[in-house]
Design a protein around this motif. Structure first.
Motif, PDB file in Angstrom:
ATOM      1  N   ILE A 330       0.840  -1.204   0.000  1.00 13.06           N
ATOM      2  CA  ILE A 330       0.000   0.000   0.000  1.00 13.06           C
ATOM      3  C   ILE A 330       0.872   1.251   0.000  1.00 13.06           C
ATOM      4  CG2 ILE A 330      -1.623   1.354   1.387  1.00 13.06           C
ATOM      5  CD1 ILE A 330      -2.912  -0.929  -0.218  1.00 13.06           C
ATOM      6  N   ALA A 331       1.962   1.248   0.775  1.00 12.39           N
ATOM      7  CA  ALA A 331       2.880   2.399   0.775  1.00 12.39           C
ATOM      8  C   ALA A 331       3.444   2.656  -0.615  1.00 12.39           C
ATOM      9  CB  ALA A 331       4.011   2.163   1.766  1.00 12.39           C
ATOM     10  N   HIS A 332       3.634   1.594  -1.389  1.00  9.15           N
ATOM     11  CA  HIS A 332       4.135   1.747  -2.759  1.00  9.15           C
ATOM     12  C   HIS A 332       3.195   2.568  -3.632  1.00  9.15           C
ATOM     13  CE1 HIS A 332       7.858  -0.336  -3.221  1.00  9.15           C
ATOM     14  NE2 HIS A 332       7.399  -1.519  -2.830  1.00  9.15           N
ATOM     15  N   GLN A 333       1.922   2.633  -3.291  1.00  5.78           N
ATOM     16  CA  GLN A 333       1.008   3.416  -4.129  1.00  5.78           C
ATOM     17  C   GLN A 333       1.449   4.885  -4.169  1.00  5.78           C
ATOM     18  OE1 GLN A 333      -1.186   1.445  -5.883  1.00  5.78           O
ATOM     19  NE2 GLN A 333      -0.115  -0.134  -4.703  1.00  5.78           N
ATOM     20  N   TRP A 334       2.017   5.351  -3.063  1.00  3.70           N
ATOM     21  CA  TRP A 334       2.610   6.689  -3.027  1.00  3.70           C
ATOM     22  C   TRP A 334       4.022   6.655  -3.604  1.00  3.70           C
ATOM     23  CZ3 TRP A 334      -1.029   5.192   0.458  1.00  3.70           C
ATOM     24  CH2 TRP A 334      -1.982   6.119   0.887  1.00  3.70           C
ATOM     25  N   TYR A 335       4.829   5.716  -3.098  1.00  5.49           N
ATOM     26  CA  TYR A 335       6.272   5.697  -3.359  1.00  5.49           C
ATOM     27  C   TYR A 335       6.617   4.538  -4.298  1.00  5.49           C
ATOM     28  CZ  TYR A 335       5.751   8.560   0.763  1.00  5.49           C
ATOM     29  OH  TYR A 335       5.324   9.522   1.650  1.00  5.49           O
ATOM     30  N   GLY A 336       6.670   4.872  -5.578  1.00  2.00           N
ATOM     31  CA  GLY A 336       6.911   3.874  -6.618  1.00  2.00           C
ATOM     32  C   GLY A 336       5.864   3.966  -7.705  1.00  2.00           C
ATOM     33  N   ASN A 337       4.592   4.054  -7.286  1.00  4.25           N
ATOM     34  CA  ASN A 337       3.509   4.112  -8.270  1.00  4.25           C
ATOM     35  C   ASN A 337       3.156   5.541  -8.661  1.00  4.25           C
ATOM     36  OD1 ASN A 337       3.669   1.450  -7.553  1.00  4.25           O
ATOM     37  ND2 ASN A 337       1.469   1.148  -7.274  1.00  4.25           N
ATOM     38  N   SER A 338       2.938   6.407  -7.667  1.00  2.00           N
ATOM     39  CA  SER A 338       2.701   7.816  -7.971  1.00  2.00           C
ATOM     40  C   SER A 338       4.024   8.519  -8.234  1.00  2.00           C
ATOM     41  CB  SER A 338       1.943   8.490  -6.831  1.00  2.00           C
ATOM     42  OG  SER A 338       1.778   9.871  -7.096  1.00  2.00           O
ATOM     43  N   VAL A 339       4.938   8.471  -7.270  1.00  2.23           N
ATOM     44  CA  VAL A 339       6.300   8.954  -7.494  1.00  2.23           C
ATOM     45  C   VAL A 339       7.096   7.766  -8.028  1.00  2.23           C
ATOM     46  CG1 VAL A 339       8.323  10.081  -6.512  1.00  2.23           C
ATOM     47  CG2 VAL A 339       6.053  10.536  -5.551  1.00  2.23           C
ATOM     48  N   THR A 340       7.351   7.759  -9.309  1.00  4.66           N
ATOM     49  CA  THR A 340       7.932   6.596  -9.986  1.00  4.66           C
ATOM     50  C   THR A 340       9.403   6.845 -10.285  1.00  4.66           C
ATOM     51  OG1 THR A 340       5.772   6.113 -10.956  1.00  4.66           O
ATOM     52  CG2 THR A 340       7.682   5.091 -12.009  1.00  4.66           C
ATOM     53  N   PRO A 341      10.244   5.829 -10.137  1.00  2.00           N
ATOM     54  CA  PRO A 341      11.677   6.042 -10.375  1.00  2.00           C
ATOM     55  C   PRO A 341      11.968   6.446 -11.813  1.00  2.00           C
ATOM     56  CG  PRO A 341      11.195   3.693 -10.202  1.00  2.00           C
ATOM     57  CD  PRO A 341       9.959   4.420  -9.772  1.00  2.00           C
ATOM     58  N   GLU A 342      12.941   7.315 -11.951  1.00  3.59           N
ATOM     59  CA  GLU A 342      13.353   7.750 -13.284  1.00  3.59           C
ATOM     60  C   GLU A 342      14.040   6.620 -14.042  1.00  3.59           C
ATOM     61  OE1 GLU A 342      16.595  10.932 -14.386  1.00  3.59           O
ATOM     62  OE2 GLU A 342      14.711  11.940 -13.873  1.00  3.59           O
ATOM     63  N   SER A 343      14.799   5.802 -13.305  1.00  5.85           N
ATOM     64  CA  SER A 343      15.435   4.631 -13.897  1.00  5.85           C
ATOM     65  C   SER A 343      15.444   3.523 -12.855  1.00  5.85           C
ATOM     66  CB  SER A 343      16.857   4.945 -14.360  1.00  5.85           C
ATOM     67  OG  SER A 343      17.765   4.870 -13.278  1.00  5.85           O
ATOM     68  N   TRP A 344      15.809   2.317 -13.282  1.00  3.71           N
ATOM     69  CA  TRP A 344      15.823   1.204 -12.339  1.00  3.71           C
ATOM     70  C   TRP A 344      16.942   1.328 -11.318  1.00  3.71           C
ATOM     71  CZ3 TRP A 344      11.679  -1.310 -11.527  1.00  3.71           C
ATOM     72  CH2 TRP A 344      10.757  -1.506 -12.556  1.00  3.71           C
ATOM     73  N   LYS A 345      17.876   2.214 -11.523  1.00  2.00           N
ATOM     74  CA  LYS A 345      18.909   2.466 -10.516  1.00  2.00           C
ATOM     75  C   LYS A 345      18.324   3.168  -9.304  1.00  2.00           C
ATOM     76  CE  LYS A 345      23.730   3.773 -10.143  1.00  2.00           C
ATOM     77  NZ  LYS A 345      24.940   4.208 -10.880  1.00  2.00           N
ATOM     78  N   ASP A 346      17.179   3.804  -9.463  1.00  3.49           N
ATOM     79  CA  ASP A 346      16.521   4.529  -8.371  1.00  3.49           C
ATOM     80  C   ASP A 346      15.543   3.649  -7.603  1.00  3.49           C
ATOM     81  OD1 ASP A 346      17.718   7.100  -9.135  1.00  3.49           O
ATOM     82  OD2 ASP A 346      16.418   6.977 -10.887  1.00  3.49           O
ATOM     83  N   MET A 347      15.685   2.347  -7.729  1.00  2.00           N
ATOM     84  CA  MET A 347      14.755   1.394  -7.118  1.00  2.00           C
ATOM     85  C   MET A 347      14.651   1.574  -5.601  1.00  2.00           C
ATOM     86  SD  MET A 347      12.896  -1.342  -8.007  1.00  2.00           S
ATOM     87  CE  MET A 347      12.477  -3.039  -7.624  1.00  2.00           C
ATOM     88  N   TRP A 348      15.727   2.006  -4.959  1.00  2.00           N
ATOM     89  CA  TRP A 348      15.683   2.147  -3.496  1.00  2.00           C
ATOM     90  C   TRP A 348      14.649   3.178  -3.064  1.00  2.00           C
ATOM     91  CZ3 TRP A 348      16.436   6.150  -0.090  1.00  2.00           C
ATOM     92  CH2 TRP A 348      16.864   7.368  -0.635  1.00  2.00           C
ATOM     93  N   LEU A 349      14.331   4.144  -3.951  1.00  2.00           N
ATOM     94  CA  LEU A 349      13.293   5.123  -3.620  1.00  2.00           C
ATOM     95  C   LEU A 349      11.931   4.453  -3.483  1.00  2.00           C
ATOM     96  CD1 LEU A 349      14.300   8.109  -5.930  1.00  2.00           C
ATOM     97  CD2 LEU A 349      14.276   8.120  -3.426  1.00  2.00           C
ATOM     98  N   ASN A 350      11.719   3.365  -4.205  1.00  2.00           N
ATOM     99  CA  ASN A 350      10.499   2.566  -4.031  1.00  2.00           C
ATOM    100  C   ASN A 350      10.573   1.737  -2.765  1.00  2.00           C
ATOM    101  OD1 ASN A 350      10.308   3.458  -6.689  1.00  2.00           O
ATOM    102  ND2 ASN A 350       9.647   1.507  -7.503  1.00  2.00           N
TER     103      ASN A 350
END
Length: 475
Positions: A330-350
């Motif tokens: 559910i937290a991913h709906q904000w962090y990852g889904n709405s705010v989506t990484p620019e590249s797969w290197k930014d995966m930790w932001l999800n």
């Protein structure tokens, strides 16, 4: 005819010739709007550091309209993908990502396009070059038996068929969506979706967003879903099977729809009953919910080997459905889904944010302070590899979902909390989700945002906790 008569007769013909040249009506290299366009092919990738072949250059997708027809007996899928996009350069050709399907036809703006499908790359050459800034419509008709895709870490995604029945589950992180529709398959290009799926009437077809209609004709039923907020391709999902559907609403009136395989309905009911409370807690901590509905898809554990944050309707195998994992997805709906990484290197932001959400939930509901969760991750007594690499710099595609991305990513957030204090930390957490709502963001965007909001130079924090490879001497 005298010379003057010859000149008078030639003038109209000359005028028509000049007019035809000016309007471009006889030159296929000119834009239909009347401007000369001499395009070049779009890139076959977006230079992602881990997945060079994913995504494509030269255009930005605005909307996908997918019309699908699936026969579970033959396991064949017939699809039409209508893709509305805007050219970001003068284009003579462009690519879509599509895996193991047969392309039956393709058009661009209603005219036949040349299609060359090699491997996972579908190159389309429209009749007319497309000018930069032009919005164009591509229609691809395709068919075949969709396949699963094995990731670099040996996880399976794409089109996952039940070993024993008619059930099918399509999941896409990081590359699997190209198994069932052509697209610009990279998180940097988000779009809205309409997905209509026709299946035998004994089955349901569950996807993202809201169910707009359900129509039965003869022995088949069409389910039409709409995602009106932008979505990355890897977050699209499709579940086909005989599901128990349960609509409800959260206390703040967000529509909820859960789809549960009947064989796991009893065992999943207690955890799913927590969903409304988890949503209210998440809104309190992360800010307004960024989508128009929420829910879950629950399947037997042999259908998929992991839970996934598919947009508005995360997927859970029964053996991974617990309150902690529900909080995470559910937290991913904000962090990852709405705010989506620019590249797969930014995966930790999800994953760092979703893991830290688990720590905050444990703090609020289980009497486990976030510091205690931090200390346990720092100690890594189970030797899960937390200190194998820096969270912002996974060594390879096979490691973007490894423990450092999750646990050390959460540690970064906890160190920010310690550095800036409670009130400002939660302002940052909510403000980050608001500032980049429905957009893409990078690690550099995040560090700059935190420093601007806090007014602090946090270079040492980033150096040690975000980019540092070695375990610090003390927590």
């Amino acid at each position: 005819m005298d010379q003057r008569s010859l000149i008078r007769a030639a003038v109209p013909a000359l005028a028509l010739l000049l007019l035809g040249g000016l309007t471009g009506c006889t030159d296929d290299s000119q834009d239909p709007q009347g401007q000369d366009v001499h395009g070049t092919p779009g890139a076959t990738g977006v230079s992602d550091p881990y997945f060079a072949g994913l995504g494509n250059g030269g255009y930005d997708v605005q909307h996908y309209a997918l019309t699908l027809d699936y026969d579970p007996k033959t396991r064949r899928l017939k699809g039409t993908a209508e893709i509305t996009a805007r050219a970001t350069q003068d284009l003579s050709a462009f690519n879509l990502d599509l895996h193991a399907m047969t392309v039956d036809s393709a058009t661009v703006d209603g005219e036949k396009a040349t299609a060359d499908h090699s491997g996972d790359e579908l190159r389309l050459r429209p009749r007319h070059d497309l000018g930069k800034g032009k919005t164009f419509r591509t229609v691809v008709r395709y068919s075949g038996e969709p396949q699963k895709i094995t990731d670099a870490d040996d996880a399976e995604e794409g089109w996952l068929k039940s070993r024993t029945g008619d059930d099918t589950l399509a999941v896409g992180e990081p590359a699997g969506s190209m198994a069932w529709f052509p697209g610009n398959n990279h998180p940097s290009d988000k779009a809205t979706y309409d997905i209509a799926v026709t299946v035998p009437k004994r089955l349901q077809a569950i996807s993202n967003g809201e169910l707009r209609s359900q129509r039965t004709a003869g022995a088949r039923t069409t389910f039409s879903w709409k995602s009106k907020e932008p979505m990355a391709t890897y977050l699209a999902t499709l579940a086909i099977g005989a599901y128990d559907l349960k609509p409800s609403r959260t206390p703040s009136d967000i529509p909820v729809l859960t789809a549960v395989d009947p064989s796991v309905a009893a065992d999943s009911a207690e955890v799913l009953a927590e969903l409304p409370e988890i949503m209210e807690w998440a809104v309190d901590n992360f800010g307004p919910y960024p989508f128009s509905s929420v829910g879950a898809i629950v399947v037997p554990e042999d259908e998929v080997g992991y839970a996934l944050e598919t947009q508005t309707r995360p997927v859970f195998p029964l053996d991974q459905l617990d309150v902690t994992t529900l909080v995470h997805e559910i937290a991913h709906q904000w962090y990852g889904n709405s705010v989506t990484p620019e590249s797969w290197k930014d995966m930790w932001l999800n994953e760092g944010f979703a893991t830290y959400a688990e720590w905050i939930w444990a703090e609020d509901y289980e009497d486990t302070p976030a510091q205690e969760s931090f200390d346990a991750a720092f100690a890594d007594e189970e030797e899960s590899g937390v200190w194998d690499f820096a969270p912002a710099d996974p060594p390879s595609a096979a490691q973007i979902s490894d423990s450092p991305v999750y646990q050390r990513g959460a540690m970064v957030l906890h160190k920010i909390r310690q550095e800036v204090g409670e009130d400002l930390f939660y302002d940052i957490v909510e403000g980050w989700a608001t500032t980049y709502r429905h957009a893409n963001a990078s690690t550099a965007d995040f560090t700059a945002y935190v420093e601007k909001k806090s007014g602090k130079d946090l270079d040492e924090l980033w150096k040690t906790w975000l980019y540092g490879k070695a375990k610090p001497a003390t927590p």
